[in-house]
Design a protein around this motif. Structure first.
Motif, PDB file in Angstrom:
ATOM      1  N   SER A  34       1.039  -1.198  -0.127  1.00  0.00           N
ATOM      2  CA  SER A  34      -0.029   0.014  -0.077  1.00  0.00           C
ATOM      3  C   SER A  34       0.929   1.202   0.043  1.00  0.00           C
ATOM      4  O   SER A  34       1.952   0.976   0.436  1.00  0.00           O
ATOM      5  CB  SER A  34      -0.942  -0.086   1.322  1.00  0.00           C
ATOM      6  OG  SER A  34      -0.260   0.267   2.279  1.00  0.00           O
ATOM      7  N   MET A  35       0.259   2.331  -0.381  1.00  0.00           N
ATOM      8  CA  MET A  35       0.907   3.506  -0.521  1.00  0.00           C
ATOM      9  C   MET A  35       1.605   3.911   0.934  1.00  0.00           C
ATOM     10  O   MET A  35       2.514   4.297   1.177  1.00  0.00           O
ATOM     11  CB  MET A  35       0.360   4.620  -1.123  1.00  0.00           C
ATOM     12  CG  MET A  35      -0.082   4.263  -2.647  1.00  0.00           C
ATOM     13  SD  MET A  35       1.352   4.015  -3.648  1.00  0.00           S
ATOM     14  CE  MET A  35       1.774   5.562  -4.328  1.00  0.00           C
ATOM     15  N   LYS A  46       3.662  10.407   2.260  1.00  0.00           N
ATOM     16  CA  LYS A  46       2.769   9.866   1.049  1.00  0.00           C
ATOM     17  C   LYS A  46       2.607  10.645  -0.010  1.00  0.00           C
ATOM     18  O   LYS A  46       2.814  10.376  -1.319  1.00  0.00           O
ATOM     19  CB  LYS A  46       1.423   9.540   1.544  1.00  0.00           C
ATOM     20  CG  LYS A  46       0.829   8.492   0.704  1.00  0.00           C
ATOM     21  CD  LYS A  46      -0.491   7.800   1.384  1.00  0.00           C
ATOM     22  CE  LYS A  46      -1.516   8.784   1.855  1.00  0.00           C
ATOM     23  NZ  LYS A  46      -2.583   7.876   2.082  1.00  0.00           N
ATOM     24  N   ILE A  49       5.827  10.014  -2.240  1.00  0.00           N
ATOM     25  CA  ILE A  49       5.379   8.792  -3.001  1.00  0.00           C
ATOM     26  C   ILE A  49       4.665   9.061  -4.224  1.00  0.00           C
ATOM     27  O   ILE A  49       4.850   8.711  -5.426  1.00  0.00           O
ATOM     28  CB  ILE A  49       4.842   7.778  -1.998  1.00  0.00           C
ATOM     29  CG1 ILE A  49       5.892   7.410  -0.798  1.00  0.00           C
ATOM     30  CG2 ILE A  49       4.667   6.559  -2.813  1.00  0.00           C
ATOM     31  CD1 ILE A  49       7.164   6.955  -1.088  1.00  0.00           C
ATOM     32  N   TYR A  50       3.466   9.760  -3.841  1.00  0.00           N
ATOM     33  CA  TYR A  50       2.656  10.359  -5.228  1.00  0.00           C
ATOM     34  C   TYR A  50       3.454  11.261  -6.251  1.00  0.00           C
ATOM     35  O   TYR A  50       2.639  11.113  -7.275  1.00  0.00           O
ATOM     36  CB  TYR A  50       1.358  10.988  -4.450  1.00  0.00           C
ATOM     37  CG  TYR A  50       0.263   9.670  -4.155  1.00  0.00           C
ATOM     38  CD1 TYR A  50       0.030   8.972  -4.999  1.00  0.00           C
ATOM     39  CD2 TYR A  50       0.059   9.712  -2.689  1.00  0.00           C
ATOM     40  CE1 TYR A  50      -1.044   8.106  -4.650  1.00  0.00           C
ATOM     41  CE2 TYR A  50      -0.836   8.735  -2.196  1.00  0.00           C
ATOM     42  CZ  TYR A  50      -1.564   7.880  -3.255  1.00  0.00           C
ATOM     43  OH  TYR A  50      -2.290   7.177  -2.775  1.00  0.00           O
ATOM     44  N   CYS A  55      -0.306   5.636  -8.406  1.00  0.00           N
ATOM     45  CA  CYS A  55      -1.043   4.785  -7.435  1.00  0.00           C
ATOM     46  C   CYS A  55      -0.251   3.512  -7.446  1.00  0.00           C
ATOM     47  O   CYS A  55       0.754   3.564  -7.771  1.00  0.00           O
ATOM     48  CB  CYS A  55      -2.434   4.445  -8.249  1.00  0.00           C
ATOM     49  SG  CYS A  55      -2.279   3.567  -9.741  1.00  0.00           S
ATOM     50  N   LYS A  56      -0.583   2.712  -6.513  1.00  0.00           N
ATOM     51  CA  LYS A  56       0.314   1.205  -6.324  1.00  0.00           C
ATOM     52  C   LYS A  56       0.388   0.407  -7.512  1.00  0.00           C
ATOM     53  O   LYS A  56       1.410  -0.135  -7.498  1.00  0.00           O
ATOM     54  CB  LYS A  56      -0.232   0.611  -4.815  1.00  0.00           C
ATOM     55  CG  LYS A  56      -1.356  -0.420  -5.160  1.00  0.00           C
ATOM     56  CD  LYS A  56      -1.887  -1.165  -3.818  1.00  0.00           C
ATOM     57  CE  LYS A  56      -2.548  -2.390  -4.191  1.00  0.00           C
ATOM     58  NZ  LYS A  56      -2.804  -3.247  -2.832  1.00  0.00           N
ATOM     59  N   VAL A  59       3.254   1.551  -9.387  1.00  0.00           N
ATOM     60  CA  VAL A  59       4.428   1.107  -8.578  1.00  0.00           C
ATOM     61  C   VAL A  59       4.770  -0.281  -9.022  1.00  0.00           C
ATOM     62  O   VAL A  59       5.805  -0.674  -9.696  1.00  0.00           O
ATOM     63  CB  VAL A  59       4.265   1.036  -7.250  1.00  0.00           C
ATOM     64  CG1 VAL A  59       5.607   0.539  -6.633  1.00  0.00           C
ATOM     65  CG2 VAL A  59       4.116   2.430  -6.548  1.00  0.00           C
TER      66      VAL A  59
END
Length: 244
Positions: A34-35, A46, A49-50, A55-56, A59
């Motif tokens: 999960s993020m 987070k 990360i974005y 979205c995951k 990834v």
């Protein structure tokens, strides 16, 4: 132009996120990623990360694409081997074996990614993945065509180069999946060396098609040693340095 310090930092952060994602996928599968967990693992917000991934699924798709590019690099190198077409097909098979041996986690993550994210990632990412897969098939089919053109292979009219290539690919994929799953006690089944068993089976199939030189006409062990020394060992070192 060399990348700036900021660009290097962004690239390093990108790879750190991917490394953490690969670890989480291997430990908990697709649902284990999960993020939020990813942000905690790399100690970034987070929002950071974005900035790298929407979205995951993106990834996971990026990890799958990284894997596909590593495999393609090995296949492209293998296809340059200076030998008869069947030796070049052997080179591709050895490249596939080396990929599994040196990048087993990449292969396992790719299997998770295939079923989980295809319909959720961007069209551009899907095209990139498809392009790598198609290029691998084109390399193999091209070698089959070279075998026909050279007179070494008299391929039946009802079998296309792509179909013969698919037969080789699907048998390899099946064995690789079994090996990496760890779910089968192969030695108890009498299979002490599954990759060797795979290669023997594929050689028998190619002998059945009459693809010369047949296994009893040529020292393929010597060819394999040349393939490693002349085209694969060096590129393997480079790929490991770039990927691991």
């Amino acid at each position: 132009m060399a990348p700036t310090r900021k660009q290097r930092e962004i690239a390093a952060r990108h790879q750190r996120i991917l490394a953490a994602a690969r670890e989480q996928l291997l430990e908990g599968g697709y649902l284990g990623l999960s993020m939020d967990k990813l942000a905690a693992a790399v100690e970034y917000s987070k929002g950071t990360i974005y900035q790298h991934f929407s979205c995951k699924e993106e990834v996971v798709a990026t990890l799958a694409l990284e894997t596909a590019r590593v495999r393609l690099g090995l296949f492209e190198c293998a296809a340059t081997f200076r030998g008869r077409p069947r030796e070049r097909m052997l080179a591709v098979g050895i490249a596939a074996d080396l990929f599994l041996e040196h990048f087993p986690d990449h292969f396992r993550v790719e299997q998770i990614a295939r079923g989980a994210v295809r319909e959720k990632v961007s069209p551009e990412r899907q095209r990139e993945l498809a392009s790598c897969e198609q290029r691998c098939m084109q390399i193999c089919a091209g070698i089959v065509r070279d075998g026909v053109a050279s007179g070494d292979l008299d391929l039946p009219a009802e079998v296309s180069p792509e179909e013969l290539s698919f037969s080789l690919w699907s048998s390899s994929f099946g064995v690789f999946t079994i090996v990496t799953s760890g779910a089968f006690h192969l030695e108890d089944m009498g299979i002490a060396e599954p990759l060797l068993a795979l290669r023997k089976g594929q050689n028998r199939m190619l002998d059945g098609f009459g693809w010369r030189p047949l296994t009893d006409e040529h020292d393929y062990e010597a060819s394999a040693a040349r393939i490693r020394a002349e085209v694969l060992d060096e590129v393997l070192v480079t790929l490991r340095e770039e990927t691991l």
